[in-house]
Structures are given as C-alpha cells and as structure tokens.
Design a protein around this motif. Structure first.
Motif, mmCIF file in Angstrom:
data_model
loop_
_atom_site.group_PDB
_atom_site.id
_atom_site.type_symbol
_atom_site.label_atom_id
_atom_site.label_comp_id
_atom_site.label_asym_id
_atom_site.label_seq_id
_atom_site.Cartn_x
_atom_site.Cartn_y
_atom_site.Cartn_z
ATOM 1 N N GLU A 26 -9.370 -6.017 7.829
ATOM 2 C CA GLU A 26 -8.856 -7.299 7.182
ATOM 3 C C GLU A 26 -7.646 -6.716 7.203
ATOM 4 O O GLU A 26 -7.278 -5.349 7.534
ATOM 5 N N LEU A 59 -2.523 -9.993 18.380
ATOM 6 C CA LEU A 59 -1.528 -10.278 17.661
ATOM 7 C C LEU A 59 -0.857 -11.941 18.414
ATOM 8 O O LEU A 59 -1.002 -13.148 17.585
ATOM 9 N N ARG A 68 1.202 -13.486 15.601
ATOM 10 C CA ARG A 68 0.231 -13.875 14.273
ATOM 11 C C ARG A 68 1.247 -12.648 13.815
ATOM 12 O O ARG A 68 1.097 -11.313 14.751
ATOM 13 N N THR A 71 -3.447 -9.753 11.937
ATOM 14 C CA THR A 71 -5.217 -10.376 12.207
ATOM 15 C C THR A 71 -5.916 -9.474 11.452
ATOM 16 O O THR A 71 -6.134 -7.815 11.513
ATOM 17 N N PRO A 72 -7.668 -9.399 10.902
ATOM 18 C CA PRO A 72 -7.592 -10.824 10.196
ATOM 19 C C PRO A 72 -6.924 -10.926 9.384
ATOM 20 O O PRO A 72 -6.649 -9.856 8.359
ATOM 21 N N GLY A 90 -4.056 -16.898 7.156
ATOM 22 C CA GLY A 90 -3.565 -17.618 8.464
ATOM 23 C C GLY A 90 -2.001 -18.645 8.090
ATOM 24 O O GLY A 90 -1.837 -19.459 9.181
ATOM 25 N N GLY A 95 -1.239 -13.647 8.096
ATOM 26 C CA GLY A 95 -1.585 -14.324 9.529
ATOM 27 C C GLY A 95 -1.415 -14.875 10.001
ATOM 28 O O GLY A 95 -1.685 -15.761 11.369
#
Length: 240
Positions: A26, A59, A68, A71-72, A90, A95
């Motif tokens: 992650e 991203l 973003r 990520t993740p 998110g 994210g």
C-alpha cells in the motif's frame, strides 16, 4: 538515499522501513515526493524526469480527471502511516486527489517545461473545469466557483468533491496559474515572464495593476506574431 529506482520514496519509519516504495503493498508511490523533488531542484534532471513519468503513469486517472495523492490507498499497512491511514481508502490524503499536492504536481510539470501536462492538471483541479465537464460535473456535487480540499478517488464516490472553500489550495492554484503557466515573476520594481503555456494556446493575456498603473501583457508564440502587431496598432502593447 530516497531514490527507489523509478521514483522517490515518501518517508522512512522508525524501524527503517520505507513508505512510498515499490516494496510496499500500500502507498507504493506518493505524489508529494515526486513533485517536490522537482520544485526543490534537488533531483538531477534524469531522476526528475523519471519521477514525473512515474507520477503520470501511476497516479493520474485521466478518465476521472484525478491526481491521486498516493496509490494503492492505505488500509492494513504496518507500520501505520498515521492519521492519513484512518481515512477511508480513496478519501483525502489516503489516495484521493488532495488539492495542495495536485497543484504541486502542476507546478513541477510547468517547471520541467511540460505545458500540456501542466494545463491538463489545471483542468483536473479547477472547479470551473470540473463542473463544466459532462462526465464529471454530476459526481462532484459541490460549488463550481471555489476550490475543494480534495476529490474522492474510490468507488462509489469517484469524483465527489470534499471540504469546499479550501483557501490554502486556492492560493496555491492562483500562484500556479500566474507564476508558472503565465510565468510572471515580480522582483521589486522589475517584472519578467517565462511562460509555460499548453500547445493549443496561441496567445495569452495578463493584466497587472499596481496602484493606479495598469500593465497589459500579450504572450504569443512565434507563429502568432500578427497578433502582436495588431495589439501594437491598437496601442495595447508598447514597442520596446
């Protein structure tokens, strides 16, 4: 020390393990580290280019118009990355498109001479552009005339705006437009321009007011010299 092979790591935990590395399940890559490697001018040109390539490839969500932050998203990572891991995946710094960092990515692209990428990022961040976009306006759901702190990046709320009237991001966005797309620099009584405009802009105009004085500047590409001549004939541009 922070180079990860194709991009820069974000940080190290107390035990020495990295965050924002290809070894992470992650938060494998983080936007802030790539943008500031360029903005700070700390990155050698070759690494800066690779970092921006990785940012664009990993991203940027062109379909949703999102930059973003990482990520993740973080969810089960150990050691914990702290409060950002407490946000749902998110959302905000976990994210989503976090506006401060998105503007820094815009600035980094402009500083690297990538006018098309910089302007494309501007349209992702601009509430006016997002709400004028047929595929993004309905999901956004907040005001079209103020900056949002973040835009959600996970289903079922991809594209939803959050924390509107975010004045810090608005200030960064203004600086990015004036100082990096238009390239205006004020140094005491002197003014200079080093624009980085998108390729589809043949010209751009900016008006600067200081006290009772007004300076109108027309920026043209070499192929648009006729526009400069027309402006001179109209008295809008002084011949120097």
């Amino acid at each position: 020390a922070a180079w990860d092979g194709d991009w820069y790591k974000r940080a190290y935990f107390d035990d020495g393990s990295p965050l924002g590395s290809h070894v992470n399940a992650e938060c494998r890559i983080d936007l802030i580290a790539q943008a500031w490697a360029v903005i700070s001018r700390a990155a050698p040109a070759s690494m800066a280019g690779l970092a921006l390539d990785a940012l664009e490839a990993r991203l940027v969500d062109a379909d949703a118009g999102l930059l973003r932050l990482l990520t993740p998203p973080l969810q089960d990572a150990q050691p914990s990355a702290g409060y950002i891991q407490a946000y749902p995946p998110g959302v905000r710094e976990n994210g989503g498109q976090y506006s401060h960092a998105g503007v820094w990515a815009l600035i980094a692209q402009a500083m690297s001479g990538h006018g098309d990428a910089a302007y494309r990022y501007f349209t992702y961040l601009s509430p006016a552009h997002r709400t004028a976009h047929e595929g993004r306006a309905e999901a956004y759901e907040i005001e079209p005339y103020v900056m949002a702190g973040d835009v959600y990046g996970a289903e079922p709320y991809v594209g939803r705006g959050g924390w509107s009237w975010y004045t810090g991001s608005a200030a960064w966005m203004h600086r990015a437009a004036v100082e990096h797309l238009f390239g205006m620099r004020l140094h005491g009584a002197s003014i200079a321009f080093e624009p980085c405009l998108p390729s589809h802009w043949h010209e751009a105009r900016i008006t600067l007011r200081r006290g009772e004085r007004c300076l109108r500047v027309l920026i043209c590409r070499p192929a648009a010299r006729d526009a400069i001549d027309a402006a001179r004939e109209a008295g809008a541009v002084e011949r120097r």
